[in-house]
Design a protein around this motif. Structure first.
Motif, short mmCIF file in Angstrom:
data_model
loop_
_atom_site.label_atom_id
_atom_site.label_comp_id
_atom_site.label_asym_id
_atom_site.label_seq_id
_atom_site.Cartn_x
_atom_site.Cartn_y
_atom_site.Cartn_z
N SER A 11 0.81 -1.22 0.00
CA SER A 11 0.00 0.00 0.00
C SER A 11 0.85 1.27 0.00
O SER A 11 0.38 2.33 -0.40
CB SER A 11 -0.94 0.00 1.20
N LEU A 12 2.09 1.18 0.45
CA LEU A 12 2.97 2.34 0.55
C LEU A 12 3.68 2.69 -0.76
O LEU A 12 4.19 3.79 -0.91
CB LEU A 12 4.02 2.11 1.63
N ARG A 13 3.70 1.77 -1.69
CA ARG A 13 4.56 1.92 -2.88
C ARG A 13 4.29 3.17 -3.71
O ARG A 13 5.21 3.72 -4.30
CB ARG A 13 4.46 0.67 -3.74
N ASP A 14 3.05 3.63 -3.77
CA ASP A 14 2.74 4.79 -4.61
C ASP A 14 2.36 6.03 -3.80
O ASP A 14 1.69 6.93 -4.31
CB ASP A 14 1.61 4.43 -5.59
N ALA A 15 2.78 6.08 -2.56
CA ALA A 15 2.45 7.23 -1.72
C ALA A 15 3.09 8.49 -2.27
O ALA A 15 4.31 8.53 -2.48
CB ALA A 15 2.91 6.98 -0.28
N PRO A 16 2.31 9.54 -2.50
CA PRO A 16 2.90 10.80 -2.98
C PRO A 16 3.69 11.49 -1.88
O PRO A 16 3.43 11.31 -0.69
CB PRO A 16 1.69 11.63 -3.40
N VAL A 17 4.66 12.29 -2.29
CA VAL A 17 5.46 13.10 -1.37
C VAL A 17 5.17 14.56 -1.67
O VAL A 17 5.20 14.97 -2.83
CB VAL A 17 6.97 12.78 -1.54
N HIS A 28 -0.19 9.11 3.03
CA HIS A 28 -0.66 7.74 2.94
C HIS A 28 -1.78 7.53 3.96
O HIS A 28 -1.87 8.25 4.95
CB HIS A 28 0.50 6.77 3.21
N GLY A 29 -2.59 6.51 3.75
CA GLY A 29 -3.66 6.19 4.67
C GLY A 29 -3.18 5.94 6.09
O GLY A 29 -3.86 6.28 7.05
N VAL A 30 -1.99 5.36 6.24
CA VAL A 30 -1.42 5.08 7.57
C VAL A 30 -1.13 6.38 8.31
O VAL A 30 -1.35 6.48 9.51
CB VAL A 30 -0.13 4.24 7.44
N GLY A 33 -4.78 9.19 6.44
CA GLY A 33 -6.14 8.80 6.10
C GLY A 33 -6.48 9.07 4.65
O GLY A 33 -7.63 8.99 4.25
N ILE A 34 -5.48 9.42 3.86
CA ILE A 34 -5.63 9.68 2.43
C ILE A 34 -4.58 8.87 1.70
O ILE A 34 -3.40 9.01 2.01
CB ILE A 34 -5.41 11.17 2.09
N PRO A 35 -4.88 8.03 0.75
CA PRO A 35 -6.21 7.58 0.35
C PRO A 35 -6.81 6.71 1.45
O PRO A 35 -6.15 6.42 2.45
CB PRO A 35 -5.94 6.78 -0.92
N PRO A 36 -8.05 6.26 1.24
CA PRO A 36 -8.69 5.42 2.26
C PRO A 36 -7.80 4.23 2.64
O PRO A 36 -7.13 3.65 1.79
CB PRO A 36 -9.98 4.95 1.59
N LEU A 37 -7.81 3.91 3.90
CA LEU A 37 -7.00 2.82 4.44
C LEU A 37 -7.79 1.52 4.35
O LEU A 37 -8.87 1.42 4.92
CB LEU A 37 -6.62 3.15 5.87
N GLU A 38 -7.26 0.57 3.64
CA GLU A 38 -7.94 -0.72 3.45
C GLU A 38 -7.93 -1.53 4.74
O GLU A 38 -6.93 -1.52 5.48
CB GLU A 38 -7.26 -1.51 2.33
N ALA A 66 -3.93 12.76 15.67
CA ALA A 66 -5.06 12.10 15.05
C ALA A 66 -4.67 10.75 14.49
O ALA A 66 -5.44 9.80 14.52
CB ALA A 66 -5.64 12.97 13.95
N MET A 67 -3.45 10.63 13.98
CA MET A 67 -3.16 9.46 13.15
C MET A 67 -2.74 8.22 13.92
O MET A 67 -2.59 7.16 13.33
CB MET A 67 -2.13 9.83 12.07
N GLY A 68 -2.62 8.29 15.21
CA GLY A 68 -2.41 7.08 15.98
C GLY A 68 -3.72 6.38 16.30
O GLY A 68 -3.74 5.20 16.65
N ILE A 69 -4.83 7.10 16.16
CA ILE A 69 -6.12 6.58 16.60
C ILE A 69 -6.51 5.30 15.86
O ILE A 69 -6.91 4.31 16.49
CB ILE A 69 -7.24 7.64 16.47
N HIS A 70 -6.43 5.29 14.55
CA HIS A 70 -6.91 4.09 13.84
C HIS A 70 -6.02 2.88 14.09
O HIS A 70 -6.51 1.76 14.15
CB HIS A 70 -7.15 4.35 12.35
N HIS A 71 -4.73 3.08 14.31
CA HIS A 71 -3.85 1.95 14.62
C HIS A 71 -4.13 1.43 16.03
O HIS A 71 -4.19 0.22 16.25
CB HIS A 71 -2.39 2.36 14.46
N GLY A 72 -4.32 2.35 16.97
CA GLY A 72 -4.69 1.95 18.32
C GLY A 72 -6.04 1.26 18.35
O GLY A 72 -6.24 0.29 19.09
#
Length: 188
Positions: A11-17, A28-30, A33-38, A66-72
């Motif tokens: 999923s990380l291979r095409d992440a824009p910078v 990245h979604g990780v 949250g963009i693009p949607p995280l599968e 914000a971005m630790g929430i979905h992993h937690g």
């Protein structure tokens, strides 16, 4: 690379910078949250964390907004361990702990509620760059008299200096930005 992490790596291979005031920031979604995280990626994250750290006796998972929430959340669902979110909003509760966070690309105030003295906690976040978020949350946890049993991030930027982190941090994958592109490295 651990084959369980392949959905994450793929999923990380095409992440824009993008440029954020001179800082090369990958999207990245990780981490955004963009693009949607599968769901398969979230499952790989939760499984990867469970494979790398000992969760025996852990009272609470702690994830910064914000971005630790979905992993937690994914880890909490997989393990049944309650999740505490460190917020960027003050609530004014008597036991609230406030700390200042400085990262590679900004500053904020963080507020910890819901962690009791003696709680054994695992800190879960998305990415280790400067270490500013990890240090700030650990300061808050220490002020709350909690025991930080482990710190785990999904991604560790090996092209960052981690100047602010003075603690051992477990990660699932190593990444770096080179020539305007995100590269996934074998961290084992």
């Amino acid at each position: 690379m651990d084959s369980n992490l392949e959905p994450l790596a793929r999923s990380l291979r095409d992440a824009p910078v993008v440029d954020r005031d001179g800082y090369e920031y990958f999207v990245h979604g990780v981490t955004d949250g963009i693009p949607p995280l599968e769901p398969a990626v979230l499952e790989a994250v939760a499984d990867g964390i469970r494979d790398r750290i000992d969760l025996e006796g852990v009272d609470k998972l702690v994830a910064p907004e914000a971005m630790g929430i979905h992993h937690g959340t994914a880890l909490s669902i997989a393990t049944g361990i309650p999740l505490v979110v460190v917020r960027k909003r003050e609530y004014g509760f008597p036991e609230e702990v406030a700390v200042h966070q400085t990262t590679s690309y900004g500053e904020d105030e963080l507020y910890l509620n819901g962690v009791d003295p003696g709680d054994r906690v695992v800190l879960v976040d998305d990415v280790l760059s400067s270490g500013g978020t990890i240090e700030a949350v650990c300061e808050a946890l220490e002020a709350a008299e909690a025991e930080v049993s482990d710190i785990v991030v999904v991604l560790r930027r090996v092209d960052a200096d981690h100047e602010d982190v003075s603690r051992e941090v477990t990660n699932l994958l190593d990444v770096r930005v080179r020539d305007g592109a995100l590269e996934v490295l074998d961290s084992e």
